[in-house]
Enzyme design. Structure first.
Site, PDB file in Angstrom:
ATOM      1  N   GLU A  34      -6.151  19.088 -35.644  1.00 17.89           N
ATOM      2  CA  GLU A  34      -7.448  18.480 -35.345  1.00 17.89           C
ATOM      3  C   GLU A  34      -7.327  17.440 -34.238  1.00 17.89           C
ATOM      4  OE1 GLU A  34      -7.746  17.923 -39.845  1.00 17.89           O
ATOM      5  OE2 GLU A  34      -9.802  17.593 -39.169  1.00 17.89           O
ATOM      6  N   LYS A  77      -4.056   4.080 -12.258  1.00 16.75           N
ATOM      7  CA  LYS A  77      -2.850   4.202 -13.076  1.00 16.75           C
ATOM      8  C   LYS A  77      -3.093   4.399 -14.559  1.00 16.75           C
ATOM      9  CE  LYS A  77      -0.762   1.435  -9.636  1.00 16.75           C
ATOM     10  NZ  LYS A  77      -2.123   1.396  -9.043  1.00 16.75           N
ATOM     11  N   ASN A 112       0.823  -1.220   0.000  1.00 20.59           N
ATOM     12  CA  ASN A 112       0.000   0.000   0.000  1.00 20.59           C
ATOM     13  C   ASN A 112       0.854   1.266   0.000  1.00 20.59           C
ATOM     14  OD1 ASN A 112      -2.049  -1.803   0.074  1.00 20.59           O
ATOM     15  ND2 ASN A 112      -2.675  -1.406   2.195  1.00 20.59           N
ATOM     16  N   SER A 147      -5.221  14.374 -48.936  1.00 24.74           N
ATOM     17  CA  SER A 147      -6.427  13.569 -49.072  1.00 24.74           C
ATOM     18  C   SER A 147      -6.195  12.531 -50.148  1.00 24.74           C
ATOM     19  CB  SER A 147      -7.603  14.467 -49.455  1.00 24.74           C
ATOM     20  OG  SER A 147      -8.619  13.693 -50.070  1.00 24.74           O
ATOM     21  N   LYS A 163      -6.174  19.061 -51.394  1.00 27.66           N
ATOM     22  CA  LYS A 163      -6.288  19.178 -49.936  1.00 27.66           C
ATOM     23  C   LYS A 163      -4.942  19.119 -49.214  1.00 27.66           C
ATOM     24  CE  LYS A 163      -9.635  19.229 -47.668  1.00 27.66           C
ATOM     25  NZ  LYS A 163     -10.649  18.224 -47.383  1.00 27.66           N
ATOM     26  N   HIS A 194     -16.988  36.474 -30.368  1.00 26.68           N
ATOM     27  CA  HIS A 194     -18.046  35.686 -31.048  1.00 26.68           C
ATOM     28  C   HIS A 194     -17.587  35.204 -32.430  1.00 26.68           C
ATOM     29  CE1 HIS A 194     -20.814  37.630 -28.066  1.00 26.68           C
ATOM     30  NE2 HIS A 194     -20.046  38.677 -28.317  1.00 26.68           N
TER      31      HIS A 194
END
Ligand code: ARG
Length: 465
Positions: free
Chosen positions: A297, A332, A117, A284, A290, A163
């Site tokens: 991300e 853990k 312990n 991509s 792309k 915003h």
């Protein structure tokens, strides 16, 4: 991993006639993950063995055998030669059983005045303490990369948002420095948590302390702890150090996620504020044009498992009576995963920030659009014409509407058009409508004026030096 569930456990099987069911072993064994605590476990055992000799509880000869044997076990583990056994449950019993094979009888004396312990509480504190140091180092590296970006663009204008709508112009340096501040607080949280957790549970034994004349100050010092924990029940029960680590990690991951989101937006074709390096982008398989900000991300998403780990351990600990309960073995994996995830995210973010290129022209073009200097205009009406701010706000609103109708920016309105809204407006107004003037005027402490930004950059350079 081997399973010997026909015979009773060699470590605690004295009162048992039969070994555990295979399912019992499967749910009980932690060796599959707590082998990550091997070096901490052996460091704790070495400190304990040396203390047992110094206090005369074991002979110097036995302690020396333990010391050498433990070093052999450590090197076997480090070189991948160690055969971990699920039947031996956890790292503590795996190490001790191997020690017995190597040095024989003295190995059985190592567990005097100690329990698994206090042993696991010690190992885990040492491990989490090390992760605090690693998190702080990772954060400082990230701050360094942000400072480089901030320095290069201390006076580059860009839109500031509220915003996610254009609000007022700010500088690129100012925006980078906002994250330097955030990550600075994150590092401070890990440092605070580290300072609080740096007390030794070793010698609390199972829960009540021990009747052997152990020296807890000696083992605490040997392991780099500031002092032994003052209450043996608390020492074996406490996991708030892990909760603090996870909390600090969750906050830090939240900050990383916010920044990652900005990088995703900024690197889009619509914004083009930054160009991510090829090294931190992917393509991509179907759309040849792309270039995806996958690393950003993923960092945006990683907060899910880190915060999840925090919630998981809070839930495990809630309602647990003192002292040790096996529930606590569930601490853990959450911490291991959160720590690994955080350290990786910090490193990937540092790489992305170091490699990315801010697009000064796109930033400047966006800074001037969206009536970003409307507040400067209102402030000018207050300063130059003595209007109350509320009236100035109203007049400015009418000017914005006029520009919007004409499809132009505030600076493109003619003086006649301006005077049609408020007759007292003069030619001087045009000076405050430029974004460079706008940011240069924000000289209040902590404001976006390049001089303020540069002052904060030098302050942080000194802090991090
Ligand atoms: N593997 C255990 C854990 O991680 C070690 C402590 C076991 N103590 C006990 N009394 N069974 O929590």
């Amino acid at each position: 991993m081997t399973s010997k569930n026909t015979s009773a456990n060699a470590m605690w099987g004295g009162r048992f006639a039969a070994g555990p069911d295979a399912l019992m072993e499967a749910i009980n064994a932690s060796i599959g993950f707590d082998q990550r605590l091997a070096s901490q476990d052996i460091a704790g055992s070495r400190a304990h063995a040396a203390m047992l000799a110094a206090t005369g509880i074991v002979t110097d000869k036995d302690a020396e055998a333990m010391r050498e044997g433990l070093l052999t076990v450590l090197s076997e583990i480090e070189t991948g030669k160690f055969a971990f056994s699920a039947a031996l449950e956890d790292i503590h019993m795996n190490v001790e059983a191997r020690l017995k094979e190597i040095i024989g009888e003295p190995a059985g004396r190592l567990h005097t005045g100690r329990s698994r312990n206090d042993q696991v509480a010690t190992d885990f504190r040492l491990w989490v303490r090390d992760q605090c140091d690693q998190a702080i180092a990772g954060l400082q590296a990230l701050q360094g990369a942000l400072l480089d970006q901030a320095e290069a663009g201390a006076d580059w204008v860009m839109p500031g948002f509220t915003h996610l709508q254009t609000a007022q112009p700010v500088t690129w340096g100012h925006h980078m420095m906002a994250y330097v501040e955030m990550f600075g607080r994150d590092a401070a949280r890990f440092a605070d948590a580290r300072a609080r957790m740096n007390e030794s549970p070793l010698g609390a034994a199972a829960l009540a302390g021990t009747s052997f004349p152990i020296d807890r100050h000696m083992t605490a010092e040997a392991l780099g702890f500031d002092r032994p924990m003052a209450n043996s029940l608390d020492a074996v029960s406490a996991r708030d150090f892990a909760l603090e680590f996870l909390s600090a990690a969750a906050i830090c991951a939240t900050h990383l996620s916010r920044f990652a989101e900005e990088l995703v937006i900024w690197s889009s074709a619509q914004f083009r504020f930054v160009v991510m390096s090829d090294r931190f982008s992917t393509g991509s398989s179907i759309m040849p044009q792309k270039k995806n900000p996958d690393a950003a991300e993923l960092i945006r998403a990683k907060v899910g498992r880190i915060t999840g780990g925090m919630v998981a351990l809070f839930t495990v600990m809630k309602g647990l009576p003192l002292a040790y309960s096996k529930d606590m073995q569930e601490d853990k994996e959450q911490v291991f995963d959160a720590a690994d995830t955080l350290i990786l995210s910090l490193a990937a973010m540092t790489g992305m920030v170091s490699d990315m290129t801010a697009n000064r022209d796109s930033l400047a073009a966006a800074a001037g659009s969206g009536f970003s200097t409307a507040t400067d205009l209102a402030d000018w009406l207050v300063r130059a014409l003595g209007l109350p701010f509320r009236d100035a706000h109203h007049v400015t609103g009418a000017l914005v509407a006029l520009a919007e109708q004409g499809g132009c920016d505030l600076a493109d309105l003619t003086l006649d058009q301006m005077q049609s809204v408020h007759g007292a407006i003069t030619e001087d107004v045009f000076a405050v409508l430029g974004v460079d003037n706008s940011v240069a005027s924000r000289t209040s402490y902590g404001g976006t004026a390049p001089a303020q930004v540069r002052a904060q950059i030098s302050r942080w350079r000194e802090v991090l030096a």
